[in-house]
Design a protein around this motif. Structure first.
Motif, PDB file in Angstrom:
ATOM      1  N   LEU A 115       0.009   0.078   5.856  1.00 31.87           N
ATOM      2  CA  LEU A 115       0.610   0.921   4.827  1.00 31.87           C
ATOM      3  C   LEU A 115       2.069   0.522   4.658  1.00 31.87           C
ATOM      4  O   LEU A 115       2.787   0.347   5.648  1.00 31.87           O
ATOM      5  CB  LEU A 115       0.499   2.393   5.233  1.00 31.87           C
ATOM      6  CG  LEU A 115       1.069   3.459   4.311  1.00 31.87           C
ATOM      7  CD1 LEU A 115       0.387   3.430   2.948  1.00 31.87           C
ATOM      8  CD2 LEU A 115       0.898   4.846   4.951  1.00 31.87           C
ATOM      9  N   VAL A 141      -2.659   7.682   5.799  1.00 33.19           N
ATOM     10  CA  VAL A 141      -4.014   7.210   5.527  1.00 33.19           C
ATOM     11  C   VAL A 141      -4.869   7.406   6.770  1.00 33.19           C
ATOM     12  O   VAL A 141      -4.364   7.550   7.891  1.00 33.19           O
ATOM     13  CB  VAL A 141      -4.047   5.715   5.106  1.00 33.19           C
ATOM     14  CG1 VAL A 141      -3.389   5.510   3.767  1.00 33.19           C
ATOM     15  CG2 VAL A 141      -3.396   4.843   6.171  1.00 33.19           C
ATOM     16  N   VAL A 151      -1.747   0.202   0.301  1.00 26.70           N
ATOM     17  CA  VAL A 151      -2.638   0.393   1.452  1.00 26.70           C
ATOM     18  C   VAL A 151      -3.492  -0.856   1.616  1.00 26.70           C
ATOM     19  O   VAL A 151      -4.145  -1.308   0.663  1.00 26.70           O
ATOM     20  CB  VAL A 151      -3.548   1.627   1.260  1.00 26.70           C
ATOM     21  CG1 VAL A 151      -4.397   1.854   2.514  1.00 26.70           C
ATOM     22  CG2 VAL A 151      -2.727   2.872   0.935  1.00 26.70           C
ATOM     23  N   VAL A 180      -6.156   8.976   1.485  1.00 20.77           N
ATOM     24  CA  VAL A 180      -4.717   8.796   1.417  1.00 20.77           C
ATOM     25  C   VAL A 180      -4.109  10.140   1.039  1.00 20.77           C
ATOM     26  O   VAL A 180      -4.697  10.903   0.252  1.00 20.77           O
ATOM     27  CB  VAL A 180      -4.316   7.700   0.398  1.00 20.77           C
ATOM     28  CG1 VAL A 180      -4.769   8.062  -1.016  1.00 20.77           C
ATOM     29  CG2 VAL A 180      -2.807   7.459   0.412  1.00 20.77           C
TER      30      VAL A 180
END
Length: 428
Positions: free
Chosen positions: A190, A65, A199, A166
């Motif tokens: 995460l 991410v 997330v 992501v």
């Protein structure tokens, strides 16, 4: 004890062991490497965004991410807009009332009635039926609503032009499936729950020219529905999630009690209120199904929880940030605290813990299924307990920066680019 030195790499930011001699490392320059012993291999990652966090749930399945500047998407209905709309309506009604005050007392009365009605509507307390005190602790609240749902775009207007991303891989990072997340918040944590990735976000964790904002959400990527049947309909383009009304600093999946711990800032009030935005708590505890009942646990102050770990006894241990929010001239910033406190949640009460000569702590981590735990002091020293935190003794003092439990071991990052794997007593 095993030590791995990667002298050819830039300083490391984070790491993850997948075996006792292999895993992944992320450099401070945003590059992901796979390591096997002392050998490293660069992993080609998506170029759309710099990596802030990564996690692999096994050798092949992983997620990344991060955020990047991107053209602003059209304003969609979301948390930010929904919270601002009642305020704008009230301001408009009040302005109209003042403008037409000369029309007589009747107009003023109607204006006051409209403002009062709108305020009462916005502050509806229907959500209170989903909140009950936890009989085991005055610091905990049980929530009986089901928070998981498809979420719309959520923005913090001060993050203008920012976009969260992501990326998912099923082949050790040989290729990535990249998605724009429906938010301009910062991805801040995460983890994997089963075969799904979770997330956590924080609207803005750092104070500066742009004010900090303690809001955040959970976003779910994946369609494994073994424990959560609703996720069979999940979509990476329109993912399910949970509006938290608080910023996330970390996620912890506990096999010991089959729970997901979400920790970070205290609540961010909204208008209209919701059960999440109106209930104090720095720690959100969900069962592995991600369904109700859930629990909010409140620390003794509004300081962010920096790290969290459950001991084998079931007690929760946390370290707190070294700053607390402070409102000055309408701008939210920080006030520095003298130390990052260590707290223990035992028998429903929070108790401060002191481990002389250390007074400030970065991280606490217990090895699951054992009475062994580790403390990272702000000085970079590591302390070990073999008694569930009753007593602590020094273990290492070499500029340690981060701890990660792994199976029956503790792993840590020390110096700029050195990893250590230390097995717990009896597992050497």
């Amino acid at each position: 004890m095993k030590t791995f030195t990667f002298s050819t790499l830039p300083p490391l930011q984070d790491f993850q062991f997948l075996t006792d001699s292999s895993g992944y490392v992320l450099t401070q320059t945003g590059q992901l490497y796979r390591f096997a012993g002392q050998r490293t291999t660069l992993v080609e990652t998506p170029r759309q965004f710099p990596i802030s966090h990564f996690y692999f749930r096994d050798q092949t399945h992983g997620a990344l991410v991060g955020t990047a500047q991107a053209p602003e998407a059209p304003v969609q209905k979301g948390g930010g807009a929904a919270a601002a709309l009642p305020l704008l309506l009230l301001l408009w009604v009040a302005w109209q009332g003042r403008r037409k005050a000369a029309a007589g007392p009747l107009a003023a009365a109607w204006g006051l009635l409209l403002v009062t009605s709108a305020l009462l509507f916005s502050c509806s307390s229907a959500w209170q039926q989903y909140r009950t005190p936890d009989p085991t602790s005055p610091h905990a609240t049980v929530l009986t609503h089901t928070p998981l749902a498809p979420l719309s775009f959520h923005r913090y207007f001060a993050n203008k032009g920012q976009q969260a991303f992501v990326a998912l891989t099923q082949n050790q990072g040989s290729s990535w499936e990249t998605h724009v997340m429906p938010t301009n918040f910062y991805p801040s944590a995460l983890a994997a729950v089963g075969r799904n990735f979770v997330v956590g976000t924080y609207a803005r964790q750092e104070a500066g020219p742009v004010p900090l904002h303690g809001d955040g959400d959970l976003w779910i990527y994946g369609t494994e529905a073994t424990r959560t049947p609703r996720l069979a309909a999940n979509s990476n383009l329109h993912p399910y999630g949970i509006r938290l009304s608080r910023g996330v600093t970390g996620l912890l999946v506990s096999a010991q009690d089959s729970a997901l711990y979400v920790f970070g800032s205290d609540r961010m009030p909204t208008l209209p209120s919701s059960v999440m935005s109106a209930t104090a708590g720095n720690i959100f505890v969900l069962p592995s199904s991600l369904q109700a009942p859930t629990k909010l646990v409140d620390t003794p102050d509004t300081v962010d929880v920096q790290s969290l770990s459950p001991a084998q006894t079931g007690e929760l241990w946390v370290t707190m940030a070294g700053r607390k929010p402070h409102l000055s001239r309408g701008t939210l910033g920080y006030v520095a605290l003298p130390a990052k406190r260590l707290l223990r949640f035992a028998a429903g009460q929070w108790r401060p813990v002191t481990v002389p000569p250390f007074t400030s702590f970065e991280q606490v981590a217990f090895v699951p299924g054992t009475p062994t735990g580790y403390l990272l002091a702000e000085t970079g020293a590591i302390l070990e307990t073999r008694t569930n935190g009753e007593t602590w003794h020094p273990l290492a003092s070499r500029a340690v920066r981060r701890l990660h439990p792994w199976q029956h071991a503790i792993t840590w990052l020390q110096g700029e680019n050195q990893l250590v794997l230390h097995r717990t007593p009896g597992r050497e």
